[in-house]
Design an enzyme around this catalytic site. Structure first.
Site, PDB file in Angstrom:
ATOM      1  N   HIS A 150       0.509  10.472   1.758  1.00  0.00           N
ATOM      2  CA  HIS A 150       0.979   9.442   2.702  1.00  0.00           C
ATOM      3  C   HIS A 150      -0.077   8.414   3.076  1.00  0.00           C
ATOM      4  O   HIS A 150       0.151   7.601   3.966  1.00  0.00           O
ATOM      5  CB  HIS A 150       1.509  10.103   3.990  1.00  0.00           C
ATOM      6  CG  HIS A 150       2.894  10.643   3.836  1.00  0.00           C
ATOM      7  ND1 HIS A 150       3.211  11.607   2.928  1.00  0.00           N
ATOM      8  CD2 HIS A 150       4.056  10.339   4.473  1.00  0.00           C
ATOM      9  CE1 HIS A 150       4.499  11.883   3.011  1.00  0.00           C
ATOM     10  NE2 HIS A 150       5.042  11.125   3.936  1.00  0.00           N
ATOM     11  N   ASP A 151      -1.227   8.463   2.447  1.00  0.00           N
ATOM     12  CA  ASP A 151      -2.259   7.466   2.750  1.00  0.00           C
ATOM     13  C   ASP A 151      -1.643   6.069   2.598  1.00  0.00           C
ATOM     14  O   ASP A 151      -1.124   5.727   1.535  1.00  0.00           O
ATOM     15  CB  ASP A 151      -3.430   7.648   1.776  1.00  0.00           C
ATOM     16  CG  ASP A 151      -4.645   6.866   2.195  1.00  0.00           C
ATOM     17  OD1 ASP A 151      -5.643   7.509   2.536  1.00  0.00           O
ATOM     18  OD2 ASP A 151      -4.599   5.614   2.191  1.00  0.00           O
TER      19      ASP A 151
ATOM     20  N   CYS B 197       6.787  12.092  11.198  1.00  0.00           N
ATOM     21  CA  CYS B 197       7.451  12.042   9.886  1.00  0.00           C
ATOM     22  C   CYS B 197       7.264  13.383   9.186  1.00  0.00           C
ATOM     23  O   CYS B 197       6.139  13.802   8.924  1.00  0.00           O
ATOM     24  CB  CYS B 197       6.861  10.918   9.043  1.00  0.00           C
ATOM     25  SG  CYS B 197       7.529  10.940   7.377  1.00  0.00           S
TER      26      CYS B 197
ATOM     27  N   GLY C  86       1.589  15.050   4.820  1.00  0.00           N
ATOM     28  CA  GLY C  86       0.869  16.249   4.383  1.00  0.00           C
ATOM     29  C   GLY C  86      -0.124  16.731   5.432  1.00  0.00           C
ATOM     30  O   GLY C  86      -0.774  15.929   6.115  1.00  0.00           O
TER      31      GLY C  86
ATOM     32  N   TYR D 233      -1.295  12.444  15.315  1.00  0.00           N
ATOM     33  CA  TYR D 233      -0.664  12.344  16.629  1.00  0.00           C
ATOM     34  C   TYR D 233       0.854  12.261  16.448  1.00  0.00           C
ATOM     35  O   TYR D 233       1.368  11.878  15.406  1.00  0.00           O
ATOM     36  CB  TYR D 233      -1.152  11.092  17.392  1.00  0.00           C
ATOM     37  CG  TYR D 233      -0.298   9.916  17.056  1.00  0.00           C
ATOM     38  CD1 TYR D 233      -0.526   9.209  15.903  1.00  0.00           C
ATOM     39  CD2 TYR D 233       0.814   9.601  17.839  1.00  0.00           C
ATOM     40  CE1 TYR D 233       0.323   8.193  15.526  1.00  0.00           C
ATOM     41  CE2 TYR D 233       1.662   8.582  17.467  1.00  0.00           C
ATOM     42  CZ  TYR D 233       1.411   7.883  16.315  1.00  0.00           C
ATOM     43  OH  TYR D 233       2.256   6.895  15.939  1.00  0.00           O
TER      44      TYR D 233
ATOM     45  N   ILE E 295     -10.325  20.493   1.653  1.00  0.00           N
ATOM     46  CA  ILE E 295      -9.837  21.403   2.687  1.00  0.00           C
ATOM     47  C   ILE E 295      -8.650  22.182   2.115  1.00  0.00           C
ATOM     48  O   ILE E 295      -7.679  21.588   1.624  1.00  0.00           O
ATOM     49  CB  ILE E 295      -9.435  20.624   3.954  1.00  0.00           C
ATOM     50  CG1 ILE E 295     -10.672  19.913   4.516  1.00  0.00           C
ATOM     51  CG2 ILE E 295      -8.826  21.558   4.997  1.00  0.00           C
ATOM     52  CD1 ILE E 295     -10.364  18.732   5.383  1.00  0.00           C
TER      53      ILE E 295
ATOM     54  N   LEU F 235      -7.900   6.004  11.923  1.00  0.00           N
ATOM     55  CA  LEU F 235      -8.124   6.363  10.516  1.00  0.00           C
ATOM     56  C   LEU F 235      -6.837   6.693   9.764  1.00  0.00           C
ATOM     57  O   LEU F 235      -6.663   6.301   8.608  1.00  0.00           O
ATOM     58  CB  LEU F 235      -9.087   7.551  10.443  1.00  0.00           C
ATOM     59  CG  LEU F 235      -9.424   7.999   9.020  1.00  0.00           C
ATOM     60  CD1 LEU F 235     -10.291   6.983   8.315  1.00  0.00           C
ATOM     61  CD2 LEU F 235     -10.096   9.354   9.028  1.00  0.00           C
ATOM     62  N   ASN F 236      -5.938   7.423  10.394  1.00  0.00           N
ATOM     63  CA  ASN F 236      -4.719   7.803   9.672  1.00  0.00           C
ATOM     64  C   ASN F 236      -3.785   6.615   9.428  1.00  0.00           C
ATOM     65  O   ASN F 236      -2.820   6.749   8.686  1.00  0.00           O
ATOM     66  CB  ASN F 236      -3.976   8.918  10.419  1.00  0.00           C
ATOM     67  CG  ASN F 236      -4.362  10.295   9.903  1.00  0.00           C
ATOM     68  OD1 ASN F 236      -4.967  10.411   8.849  1.00  0.00           O
ATOM     69  ND2 ASN F 236      -4.004  11.337  10.638  1.00  0.00           N
ATOM     70  N   TYR F 237      -4.059   5.482  10.089  1.00  0.00           N
ATOM     71  CA  TYR F 237      -3.321   4.265   9.730  1.00  0.00           C
ATOM     72  C   TYR F 237      -4.225   3.465   8.793  1.00  0.00           C
ATOM     73  O   TYR F 237      -4.676   2.369   9.099  1.00  0.00           O
ATOM     74  CB  TYR F 237      -2.993   3.436  10.972  1.00  0.00           C
ATOM     75  CG  TYR F 237      -1.937   4.019  11.881  1.00  0.00           C
ATOM     76  CD1 TYR F 237      -1.173   5.114  11.492  1.00  0.00           C
ATOM     77  CD2 TYR F 237      -1.694   3.475  13.132  1.00  0.00           C
ATOM     78  CE1 TYR F 237      -0.201   5.642  12.332  1.00  0.00           C
ATOM     79  CE2 TYR F 237      -0.717   3.994  13.975  1.00  0.00           C
ATOM     80  CZ  TYR F 237       0.014   5.084  13.566  1.00  0.00           C
ATOM     81  OH  TYR F 237       0.981   5.598  14.402  1.00  0.00           O
TER      82      TYR F 237
HETATM   83  P1  FDA Z   1      -2.887  11.943   1.368  1.00  0.00           P
HETATM   84  O1  FDA Z   1      -2.679  13.085   0.461  1.00  0.00           O
HETATM   85  O2  FDA Z   1      -2.599  10.586   0.837  1.00  0.00           O
HETATM   86  O3  FDA Z   1      -4.358  12.012   1.962  1.00  0.00           O
HETATM   87  C1  FDA Z   1      -4.863  11.106   2.924  1.00  0.00           C
HETATM   88  C2  FDA Z   1      -6.399  11.116   2.866  1.00  0.00           C
HETATM   89  O4  FDA Z   1      -6.896  12.430   3.099  1.00  0.00           O
HETATM   90  C3  FDA Z   1      -6.964  10.715   1.506  1.00  0.00           C
HETATM   91  O5  FDA Z   1      -8.203  10.078   1.689  1.00  0.00           O
HETATM   92  C4  FDA Z   1      -7.167  12.040   0.814  1.00  0.00           C
HETATM   93  O6  FDA Z   1      -8.122  11.999  -0.219  1.00  0.00           O
HETATM   94  C5  FDA Z   1      -7.596  12.935   1.951  1.00  0.00           C
HETATM   95  N1  FDA Z   1      -7.165  14.311   1.762  1.00  0.00           N
HETATM   96  C6  FDA Z   1      -5.896  14.735   1.623  1.00  0.00           C
HETATM   97  N2  FDA Z   1      -5.859  16.053   1.511  1.00  0.00           N
HETATM   98  C7  FDA Z   1      -7.128  16.498   1.579  1.00  0.00           C
HETATM   99  C8  FDA Z   1      -7.711  17.784   1.508  1.00  0.00           C
HETATM  100  N3  FDA Z   1      -6.969  18.874   1.361  1.00  0.00           N
HETATM  101  N4  FDA Z   1      -9.058  17.893   1.591  1.00  0.00           N
HETATM  102  C9  FDA Z   1      -9.819  16.784   1.741  1.00  0.00           C
HETATM  103  N5  FDA Z   1      -9.310  15.533   1.811  1.00  0.00           N
HETATM  104  C10 FDA Z   1      -7.971  15.391   1.727  1.00  0.00           C
HETATM  105  N6  FDA Z   1       0.103   9.552  11.184  1.00  0.00           N
HETATM  106  C11 FDA Z   1       0.137  10.038  12.444  1.00  0.00           C
HETATM  107  O7  FDA Z   1      -0.911  10.351  13.016  1.00  0.00           O
HETATM  108  N7  FDA Z   1       1.347  10.222  13.068  1.00  0.00           N
HETATM  109  C12 FDA Z   1       2.534   9.934  12.464  1.00  0.00           C
HETATM  110  O8  FDA Z   1       3.595  10.109  13.053  1.00  0.00           O
HETATM  111  C13 FDA Z   1       2.494   9.431  11.138  1.00  0.00           C
HETATM  112  N8  FDA Z   1       3.645   9.122  10.459  1.00  0.00           N
HETATM  113  C14 FDA Z   1       3.594   8.667   9.166  1.00  0.00           C
HETATM  114  C15 FDA Z   1       4.775   8.394   8.472  1.00  0.00           C
HETATM  115  C16 FDA Z   1       4.730   7.932   7.164  1.00  0.00           C
HETATM  116  C17 FDA Z   1       6.018   7.675   6.430  1.00  0.00           C
HETATM  117  C18 FDA Z   1       3.481   7.731   6.524  1.00  0.00           C
HETATM  118  C19 FDA Z   1       3.424   7.196   5.107  1.00  0.00           C
HETATM  119  C20 FDA Z   1       2.302   8.012   7.203  1.00  0.00           C
HETATM  120  C21 FDA Z   1       2.343   8.482   8.523  1.00  0.00           C
HETATM  121  N9  FDA Z   1       1.177   8.779   9.229  1.00  0.00           N
HETATM  122  C22 FDA Z   1       1.249   9.248  10.519  1.00  0.00           C
HETATM  123  C23 FDA Z   1      -0.132   8.610   8.595  1.00  0.00           C
HETATM  124  C24 FDA Z   1      -0.623   9.938   8.019  1.00  0.00           C
HETATM  125  O9  FDA Z   1      -1.012  10.792   9.061  1.00  0.00           O
HETATM  126  C25 FDA Z   1      -1.836   9.702   7.118  1.00  0.00           C
HETATM  127  O10 FDA Z   1      -1.497   8.850   6.081  1.00  0.00           O
HETATM  128  C26 FDA Z   1      -2.360  11.039   6.575  1.00  0.00           C
HETATM  129  O11 FDA Z   1      -3.684  10.867   6.131  1.00  0.00           O
HETATM  130  C27 FDA Z   1      -1.499  11.542   5.459  1.00  0.00           C
HETATM  131  O12 FDA Z   1      -1.905  12.774   4.990  1.00  0.00           O
HETATM  132  P2  FDA Z   1      -1.397  13.223   3.539  1.00  0.00           P
HETATM  133  O13 FDA Z   1      -1.999  14.518   3.223  1.00  0.00           O
HETATM  134  O14 FDA Z   1       0.078  13.082   3.479  1.00  0.00           O
HETATM  135  O15 FDA Z   1      -1.983  12.041   2.664  1.00  0.00           O
END
Ligand code: FDA
Length: 506
Positions: free
Chosen positions: A86-87, A148, A152, A162, A213, A447-449
């Site tokens: 979801h990055d 959402c 992940g 949050y 992680i 950061l998460n945005y």
């Molecule tokens: P992804 O896999 O893309 O990883 C994001 C970052 O973390 C990357 O830099 C990745 O390399 C690193 N990473 C991932 N897994 C890792 C691991 N196991 N070890 C080390 N590094 C790792 N945020 C929020 O706070 N509240 C919300 O309600 C929402 N809602 C939301 C809705 C939608 C539709 C989207 C697209 C995004 C959000 N977000 C959000 C933002 C979300 O929290 C943010 O994008 C997170 O980083 C997503 O984590 P993922 O593991 O899904 O992303």
């Protein structure tokens, strides 16, 4: 072949077994494309021009993760890490230099223990799965994280996290009590063996800078048997005192009862007279509708909330409600990794508001929003528990003193370079306009945005300097501590991306 041989040697597993976890572009294209696309959540990075990984590694054991790290390092390849994909700027699966991608979707077990009010959750699990597994065991427990369900755990929890329990319980990172991580030497570490500095850094300092992680141990929080939700819309062209209500919201949203979270969504919409701005107040209250109405009668009469606007439900049902603002969606929806398969083209940016915007300022904002097209603003209130936690407790520093965080949203559904340029220009212009109303020196960001507009790192000799540009916005005074941790645990900067934590200049 080199990667296959290296992982096979380092895990002592037969090459045939290892080949099942490797998906190479142009070699096993079907599985490669299927795996790559399955977790792309921003269609801007799913085009023929997108720079894709040469090989995707989908580990099923911890030893595969260790080998993926040590082998990528010995082969001189960058390794990107993806959990939920979801990055917002695709940093987990896009890079301009050749790279491998580690996709953790097989790591998604969740073990909830109600007796100790804790859970171990693996990085590849989705938030919806976590909420569902908690609810299976108790309808009086929940977890404060995003709204959402497909987000992940790996990226979300390492970047802050949050949702609508923020005012009552703070961020997801405030509830992490242990973690398992694979470091640059391929060692699997837990809280005790990684030490408190690294444990501090991975609770908000961002995934992708310190290691892979594998899982987090989290403390669950208590939720009442009944919560109440509502949505009230006001439109600028309908004499609905919208500006008054938004102005009042800015004055009180962070001071209301901690059990109440009222999100404000501002959006240009079509109206009979052409275009107008709509303000939607969307809320979650940890309690029943009668007490909610009496709180808002007293503290926010401009909203005009009535009992008829409110719906009482269980906390788990409110999770589904927040996803689509409709009632009665089965809870099993939270287990759906595709959520109907709808993925838009997106761009996001963020800001923090520390002082209320005047009514005149708001009127000028409505004009600007109409001028910049379709860009929406989502304002999430702070205060409550967020103000009680020190800025240095976790790397996420934006705590006391903030009224709310803003998310700037541009979404579009059809591939079109014209539309993309219009939206990207529009969101940047609105961000520029908002400078007068938001935090300064530094202008904060969440950061998460993820927003690469605020600076990127080329990891050359200016790496620290470049990192400081975005790092101060995301982490303020915590940036330098993150750099120290990074320098200690990954001195050669193997774990890196366009906005990772740099090492100290030698
Ligand atoms: P992804 O896999 O893309 O990883 C994001 C970052 O973390 C990357 O830099 C990745 O390399 C690193 N990473 C991932 N897994 C890792 C691991 N196991 N070890 C080390 N590094 C790792 N945020 C929020 O706070 N509240 C919300 O309600 C929402 N809602 C939301 C809705 C939608 C539709 C989207 C697209 C995004 C959000 N977000 C959000 C933002 C979300 O929290 C943010 O994008 C997170 O980083 C997503 O984590 P993922 O593991 O899904 O992303």
């Amino acid at each position: 072949n080199s990667l296959l041989k290296c992982i096979s040697k380092s895990t002592a597993e037969h090459p045939k077994t290892i080949s099942a976890i490797l998906h190479a572009q142009f070699v096993n294209n079907d599985s490669y494309t299927q795996v790559l696309r399955s977790l792309i959540r921003n269609r801007r990075f799913n085009t023929s021009a997108t720079h894709k990984p040469t090989i995707i590694i989908t580990p099923t054991r911890e030893s595969h993760v260790s080998a993926a790290i040590t082998c990528s390092k010995s082969l001189g390849r960058l390794l990107k890490i993806r959990s939920g994909g979801h990055d917002y700027d695709g940093l987990s699966y896009v890079s301009h230099v050749p790279f491998f991608m580690l996709d953790l979707f097989n790591f998604r077990s969740i073990d909830v223990d109600i007796a100790t009010e804790t859970a171990w959750v693996q990085s590849g699990a989705m938030l919806g799965e976590l909420y569902y597994r908690i609810w299976e065991k108790s309808n009086l427990h929940g977890f404060p994280a995003g709204v959402c369900p497909t987000v992940g755990v790996g990226g979300h929890l390492s970047g802050g996290g949050y949702g609508n329990l923020l005012r009552k319980y703070g961020l997801s990172v405030d509830h992490i009590i242990d973690a398992r991580i694979v470091d640059v030497q391929g060692r699997v570490l837990d809280r005790e063996s990684m030490g408190e500095d690294l444990f501090w850094a991975i609770r908000g300092g961002g995934g992708g800078s310190f290691g892979v992680i594998l899982s987090f141990k989290v403390r669950l929080v208590r939720v009442p048997a009944k919560v109440t939700v509502f949505r009230v819309d006001k439109s600028r062209d309908l004499e609905e005192n919208m500006t008054e209500a938004v102005h009042k919201w800015l004055k009180i949203a962070d001071k209301l009862d901690n059990n109440l979270f009222i999100r404000l969504h501002l959006q240009p919409v079509s109206s009979r007279g052409g275009k107008t701005v709509r303000a939607s107040f969307i809320a979650e209250y940890l309690g029943d509708a009668d007490s909610l109405v009496s709180i808002l009668d007293k503290d926010f009469p401009e909203l005009g909330l009535t009992r008829a606007n409110c719906t009482e439900m269980r906390w788990i049902e409110s999770v589904s409600y927040w996803h689509q603002y409709t009632f009665g969606t089965p809870n099993e929806m939270l287990l759906d990794r595709n959520l109907g398969g709808t993925v838009d083209f997106l761009k996001r940016k963020s800001d923090y508001i520390r002082t209320p915007i005047s009514k005149r300022g708001l009127e000028s904002l409505w004009e600007k929003m109409l001028e910049t097209g379709e860009i929406g603003l989502v304002l999430n209130p702070y205060g409550g528990r967020m103000s009680e936690i020190a800025a240095s407790d976790t790397p996420m520093p934006h705590r006391a003193g903030n009224i709310c965080k803003i998310q700037y949203q541009a979404n579009w559904t059809k591939e079109s370079s014209e539309k993309e340029a219009q939206n990207i220009n529009g969101i940047r212009e609105l961000y520029k306009f908002m400078k007068q109303f938001v935090s300064k020196s530094p202008r904060g960001a969440y950061l998460n945005y993820r927003d690469v507009d605020i600076g990127i790192n080329h990891h050359g000799e200016n790496s620290y300097k470049e990192g400081k540009v975005y790092g101060r916005k995301y982490f303020m005074d915590n940036f330098d501590r993150l750099v120290k941790v990074k320098t200690a645990v990954d001195p050669d900067n193997f774990f890196r991306n366009e906005q990772s934590i740099p090492t100290l200049p030698s």
